[in-house]
Design a protein around this motif. Structure first.
Motif, mmCIF file in Angstrom:
data_model
loop_
_atom_site.group_PDB
_atom_site.id
_atom_site.type_symbol
_atom_site.label_atom_id
_atom_site.label_comp_id
_atom_site.label_asym_id
_atom_site.label_seq_id
_atom_site.Cartn_x
_atom_site.Cartn_y
_atom_site.Cartn_z
ATOM 1 N N GLY A 32 11.462 -0.402 23.985
ATOM 2 C CA GLY A 32 11.273 0.973 23.547
ATOM 3 C C GLY A 32 11.817 1.279 22.171
ATOM 4 N N THR A 33 12.538 0.349 21.557
ATOM 5 C CA THR A 33 13.046 0.596 20.215
ATOM 6 C C THR A 33 11.948 0.359 19.177
ATOM 7 O OG1 THR A 33 13.895 -1.662 20.217
ATOM 8 C CG2 THR A 33 15.463 0.097 20.700
ATOM 9 N N GLU A 34 12.116 0.963 18.004
ATOM 10 C CA GLU A 34 11.166 0.786 16.901
ATOM 11 C C GLU A 34 11.071 -0.693 16.545
ATOM 12 O OE1 GLU A 34 10.088 0.015 12.878
ATOM 13 O OE2 GLU A 34 12.196 0.038 13.524
ATOM 14 N N LEU A 35 9.875 -1.141 16.175
ATOM 15 C CA LEU A 35 9.581 -2.575 16.064
ATOM 16 C C LEU A 35 10.439 -3.305 15.033
ATOM 17 C CD1 LEU A 35 7.647 -4.735 17.229
ATOM 18 C CD2 LEU A 35 6.202 -4.340 15.232
ATOM 19 N N GLN A 36 10.649 -2.729 13.842
ATOM 20 C CA GLN A 36 11.426 -3.440 12.827
ATOM 21 C C GLN A 36 12.858 -3.684 13.281
ATOM 22 O OE1 GLN A 36 10.183 -2.286 8.502
ATOM 23 N NE2 GLN A 36 9.947 -0.430 9.741
ATOM 24 N N PHE A 37 13.479 -2.670 13.866
ATOM 25 C CA PHE A 37 14.844 -2.817 14.368
ATOM 26 C C PHE A 37 14.886 -3.841 15.501
ATOM 27 C CE2 PHE A 37 18.491 -1.516 17.005
ATOM 28 C CZ PHE A 37 19.494 -1.486 16.047
ATOM 29 N N MET A 81 7.939 -6.135 8.142
ATOM 30 C CA MET A 81 8.302 -5.209 7.066
ATOM 31 C C MET A 81 7.314 -4.052 6.969
ATOM 32 S SD MET A 81 8.732 -6.193 3.044
ATOM 33 C CE MET A 81 9.161 -5.001 1.796
ATOM 34 N N MET A 82 7.807 -2.869 7.236
ATOM 35 C CA MET A 82 7.085 -1.610 7.049
ATOM 36 C C MET A 82 5.714 -1.555 7.712
ATOM 37 S SD MET A 82 8.119 -0.741 3.106
ATOM 38 C CE MET A 82 9.664 -1.363 2.427
ATOM 39 N N PRO A 83 5.637 -1.840 9.015
ATOM 40 C CA PRO A 83 4.360 -1.692 9.715
ATOM 41 C C PRO A 83 4.132 -0.243 10.115
ATOM 42 C CG PRO A 83 6.039 -2.352 11.258
ATOM 43 C CD PRO A 83 6.717 -2.286 9.906
ATOM 44 N N PRO A 84 2.912 0.095 10.560
ATOM 45 C CA PRO A 84 2.721 1.401 11.202
ATOM 46 C C PRO A 84 3.665 1.498 12.397
ATOM 47 C CG PRO A 84 0.624 0.315 10.784
ATOM 48 C CD PRO A 84 1.678 -0.706 10.527
ATOM 49 N N LEU A 85 3.991 2.696 12.799
ATOM 50 C CA LEU A 85 4.938 2.869 13.892
ATOM 51 C C LEU A 85 4.462 2.146 15.147
ATOM 52 C CD1 LEU A 85 7.432 4.112 15.195
ATOM 53 C CD2 LEU A 85 6.075 6.179 15.666
ATOM 54 N N SER A 86 5.327 1.314 15.668
ATOM 55 C CA SER A 86 5.078 0.638 16.935
ATOM 56 C C SER A 86 6.427 0.317 17.553
ATOM 57 C CB SER A 86 4.237 -0.631 16.738
ATOM 58 O OG SER A 86 4.798 -1.462 15.751
ATOM 59 N N HIS A 87 6.403 -0.117 18.813
ATOM 60 C CA HIS A 87 7.643 -0.299 19.553
ATOM 61 C C HIS A 87 7.687 -1.657 20.238
ATOM 62 C CE1 HIS A 87 7.357 4.089 19.106
ATOM 63 N NE2 HIS A 87 8.680 4.082 19.162
ATOM 64 N N ALA A 88 8.898 -2.105 20.482
ATOM 65 C CA ALA A 88 9.106 -3.333 21.247
ATOM 66 C C ALA A 88 9.099 -2.992 22.728
ATOM 67 C CB ALA A 88 10.430 -3.973 20.852
ATOM 68 N N THR A 89 9.173 -4.024 23.556
ATOM 69 C CA THR A 89 9.096 -3.802 25.001
ATOM 70 C C THR A 89 10.235 -2.926 25.523
ATOM 71 O OG1 THR A 89 10.225 -5.920 25.316
ATOM 72 C CG2 THR A 89 7.836 -5.925 25.468
ATOM 73 N N LEU A 94 10.226 -12.123 19.378
ATOM 74 C CA LEU A 94 11.488 -11.404 19.220
ATOM 75 C C LEU A 94 11.413 -9.949 19.660
ATOM 76 C CD1 LEU A 94 12.406 -12.993 15.805
ATOM 77 C CD2 LEU A 94 13.788 -13.207 17.878
ATOM 78 N N ALA A 95 10.222 -9.425 19.824
ATOM 79 C CA ALA A 95 10.062 -8.047 20.286
ATOM 80 C C ALA A 95 10.175 -7.930 21.798
ATOM 81 C CB ALA A 95 8.705 -7.497 19.836
ATOM 82 N N ASN A 96 10.243 -9.063 22.473
ATOM 83 C CA ASN A 96 10.246 -9.106 23.937
ATOM 84 C C ASN A 96 11.475 -9.881 24.407
ATOM 85 O OD1 ASN A 96 9.789 -9.743 26.657
ATOM 86 N ND2 ASN A 96 7.566 -9.689 26.393
#
Length: 301
Positions: free
Chosen positions: A113-118, A103-111, A74-76
């Motif tokens: 560029g948005t924040e991973l949880q969103f 849920m509440m991971p360290p900051l990371s991003h999807a492909t 879903l991140a891609n």
């Protein structure tokens, strides 16, 4: 609407269901209960090996359940498109349960560029639903079930910081993604009704349940056994989604959740509380338009 229990799940023989994030935890229990009632269930998961293990556990058990797998990251968005293209080949899709989440991971991003949880909790499901909506409208019309959370109550959508470039805090970004889930489900319902679509959009939340979702929380592994006793097990947390998917009395626009302890736990499910922001139609419309922009995928309604 009366309280809903596991005993109230109707027969699902002849139906095909896709459950995202279903190799473990709440998603696994949603899939297992639907398969037990006769549905053919497709586990749509990022980790193919874990999905295969979960499918084999269901298929090789004494009940010999009908289960398949589908690779979905879903991140891609490219993966979302590929998964939807594969799913389109199904004879029918009666239920799409948007359950997967982080849920509440360290900051990371999807492909994108948005924040991973969103990205995972909202955008990926937004795009996957859009691509499968036509299929869901066939065969008399299906249901889209979207998993939100009681965390949506403290959420807001910061359109100027969806990539976390202006700062990141785990909990507010999680609440934001869960508010986005509920805003999406309710706006989808309004659009489906306006288009006279046979598809229904229903939202739910699991209360507070012990599941793999807590893996990024400090002490999550320690507290899971306690949560199973004091709050909900993963199986109990699956009940609202099962009601949203199968209850003949559930309607488009409903939001369902546990009936006990401030909606955090319970052995029955029913209508849950929607925050004022979740009911803000202007906010939902803005989120919808931004989601189409970020994913590059438009809905047919």
């Amino acid at each position: 609407m009366t309280d809903f229990t596991f005993a109230d799940i109707p027969e699902q023989t002849g139906k095909t269901t896709i459950v995202t994030g279903s190799n473990t935890g709440i998603g696994f229990e949603i899939a297992r209960h639907l398969a037990r009632k006769g549905a053919r269930v497709i586990l749509a998961c990022r980790d193919g090996d874990k999905a295969a293990e979960a499918a084999n556990e269901m298929k090789e058990g004494p009940e010999r359940l009908e289960v398949d797998t589908l690779h979905l990251d879903l991140a891609n968005i490219a993966s979302v498109r590929e998964a939807a293209e594969t799913a389109q080949k199904e004879k029918q899709i009666d239920l799409l349960i948007n359950n997967a989440g982080v849920m509440m991971p360290p900051l990371s991003h999807a492909t994108a560029g948005t924040e991973l949880q969103f990205a995972v909790n909202h955008l990926g499901h937004f795009a996957f639903t859009a691509l499968l909506l036509g299929k869901l409208a066939e065969n008399g019309g299906g249901r889209v079930v979207t998993q939100s959370s009681i965390a949506h109550k403290s959420g807001d959508i910061d359109f100027d910081n969806l990539d976390a470039s202006n700062g990141y805090a785990k909990s507010p970004f999680y609440s934001q993604s869960k508010l986005a889930n509920l805003l999406f489900a309710l706006e989808l319902d309004r659009r489906l009704r306006a288009a006279n679509s046979p598809v229904a959009s229903i939202a739910c939340h699991p209360g507070v349940a012990a599941s793999e979702l807590t893996r990024h929380l400090k002490g999550g592994a320690f507290f899971q056994p306690i949560m199973k006793v004091v709050l909900n097990t993963s199986e109990q947390g699956a009940l609202p989604a099962l009601q949203a998917a199968t209850d003949p009395n559930a309607e488009g626009g409903d939001y369902l959740g546990p009936r006990g302890l401030m909606e955090a736990r319970g052995n029955t499910s029913g209508r849950a509380y929607k925050s004022e922001r979740a009911r803000d139609e202007a906010l939902a419309k803005r989120l919808w338009e931004k989601s189409e922009e970020l994913t590059g995928i438009n809905f047919s309604v």
